[in-house]
Scaffold this active site. Structure first.
Site, PDB file in Angstrom:
ATOM      1  CG  HIS A  59      -1.947  -0.969   1.355  1.00  0.00           C
ATOM      2  ND1 HIS A  59      -2.084  -1.807   2.435  1.00  0.00           N
ATOM      3  CD2 HIS A  59      -2.972  -1.281   0.512  1.00  0.00           C
ATOM      4  CE1 HIS A  59      -3.151  -2.582   2.267  1.00  0.00           C
ATOM      5  NE2 HIS A  59      -3.709  -2.291   1.101  1.00  0.00           N
ATOM      6  CE  LYS A  65     -12.360  -6.675   2.357  1.00  0.00           C
ATOM      7  NZ  LYS A  65     -11.617  -6.060   1.259  1.00  0.00           N
ATOM      8  NE  ARG A  95      -2.713  -6.954  -4.808  1.00  0.00           N
ATOM      9  CZ  ARG A  95      -3.524  -7.131  -3.783  1.00  0.00           C
ATOM     10  NH1 ARG A  95      -3.047  -7.467  -2.619  1.00  0.00           N
ATOM     11  NH2 ARG A  95      -4.822  -6.972  -3.927  1.00  0.00           N
ATOM     12  CB  SER A 147      -4.228  -6.695   4.371  1.00  0.00           C
ATOM     13  OG  SER A 147      -3.897  -5.410   3.912  1.00  0.00           O
TER      14      SER A 147
HETATM   15  P1  ADP Z   1      -9.934  -3.277  -0.778  1.00  0.00           P
HETATM   16  O1  ADP Z   1     -10.785  -4.005   0.228  1.00  0.00           O
HETATM   17  O2  ADP Z   1     -10.547  -2.016  -1.275  1.00  0.00           O
HETATM   18  O3  ADP Z   1      -9.406  -4.154  -1.876  1.00  0.00           O
HETATM   19  P2  ADP Z   1      -7.213  -3.237   0.220  1.00  0.00           P
HETATM   20  O4  ADP Z   1      -6.685  -2.537   1.429  1.00  0.00           O
HETATM   21  O5  ADP Z   1      -7.073  -4.718   0.165  1.00  0.00           O
HETATM   22  O6  ADP Z   1      -8.708  -2.770   0.107  1.00  0.00           O
HETATM   23  O7  ADP Z   1      -6.530  -2.651  -1.085  1.00  0.00           O
HETATM   24  C1  ADP Z   1      -6.615  -1.300  -1.424  1.00  0.00           C
HETATM   25  C2  ADP Z   1      -5.928  -1.079  -2.750  1.00  0.00           C
HETATM   26  O8  ADP Z   1      -4.528  -1.329  -2.612  1.00  0.00           O
HETATM   27  C3  ADP Z   1      -6.389  -2.011  -3.877  1.00  0.00           C
HETATM   28  O9  ADP Z   1      -6.348  -1.286  -5.083  1.00  0.00           O
HETATM   29  C4  ADP Z   1      -5.371  -3.100  -3.897  1.00  0.00           C
HETATM   30  O10 ADP Z   1      -5.246  -3.681  -5.183  1.00  0.00           O
HETATM   31  C5  ADP Z   1      -4.127  -2.312  -3.547  1.00  0.00           C
HETATM   32  N1  ADP Z   1      -3.104  -3.144  -2.934  1.00  0.00           N
HETATM   33  C6  ADP Z   1      -3.194  -3.922  -1.848  1.00  0.00           C
HETATM   34  N2  ADP Z   1      -2.025  -4.570  -1.600  1.00  0.00           N
HETATM   35  C7  ADP Z   1      -1.176  -4.171  -2.587  1.00  0.00           C
HETATM   36  C8  ADP Z   1       0.169  -4.495  -2.934  1.00  0.00           C
HETATM   37  N3  ADP Z   1       0.873  -5.370  -2.254  1.00  0.00           N
HETATM   38  N4  ADP Z   1       0.696  -3.901  -4.007  1.00  0.00           N
HETATM   39  C9  ADP Z   1      -0.031  -3.038  -4.731  1.00  0.00           C
HETATM   40  N5  ADP Z   1      -1.303  -2.695  -4.494  1.00  0.00           N
HETATM   41  C10 ADP Z   1      -1.861  -3.263  -3.439  1.00  0.00           C
END
Ligand code: ADP
Length: 163
Positions: A18, A42, A91, A129
């Protein structure tokens, strides 16, 4: 021309993936609002207050970033913030289908808002996460994936704090 972008997500908890996306976004936009979803449907490990607080601490040295929680429609929040851009991280191909649907639906709801996808540095492409939660809950180390504070908070959640 476009100055403000919104990076939405659940950030449960924030990872180096992130932060990599956030840093890349601040190289393009003057201000980045990290919008933490307080979506009830969620189930999250950390409360909305905890997720916002952790993000604020780990982005303290990044002056262009502001962390806000939000409820309701993302595009409405984006418009309220005078922004026109949503940042999402991509990703792998597996992210694409869901993200495309989301981006097109958001555009349908508000044509003035566009989604910009950014790719993380290669070591973060397999990081999420959920994977970090899984590792720490089983006693594994997460130093490569999350800042020290986040690893500590995860250990506390799983009652794995060192004596
Ligand atoms: P959501 O529930 O909205 O998917 P996340 O916190 O899982 O929330 O992800 C938020 C954003 O960050 C999404 O666009 C996700 O693809 C991106 N993201 C999460 N982890 C990574 C990572 N390791 N590298 C790049 N982008 C990421």
């Amino acid at each position: 021309m476009i100055k403000i972008a919104v990076y939405p997500g659940s950030f449960d908890p924030v990872t180096y993936g992130h932060l990599d996306i956030a840093r890349r976004a601040t190289n393009i936009f003057a201000r980045l609002i990290i919008a933490v979803t307080s979506n009830q449907s969620k189930k999250t490990l950390f409360t909305i207050t905890e997720r916002v607080e952790m993000l604020k601490v780990v982005t303290r040295q990044m002056p262009k970033i502001e962390v806000i929680s939000f409820e309701g429609l993302l595009v409405e929040f984006v418009m309220e913030q005078q922004a026109k851009v949503i940042i999402r991280g991509l990703r792998a191909v597996s992210d694409f289908e869901y993200e495309l649907q989301l981006a097109l639906m958001n555009r349908k709801l508000e044509n003035a808002v566009d989604t910009v996808f950014l790719m993380p540095a290669e070591p973060y492409t397999y990081l999420s996460s959920s994977v970090v939660k899984e590792i720490v809950s089983k006693g594994g180390k997460a130093a490569e994936f999350v800042p020290p504070l986040i690893e500590q908070k995860l250990r506390q959640k799983f009652s794995l704090t060192k004596k």
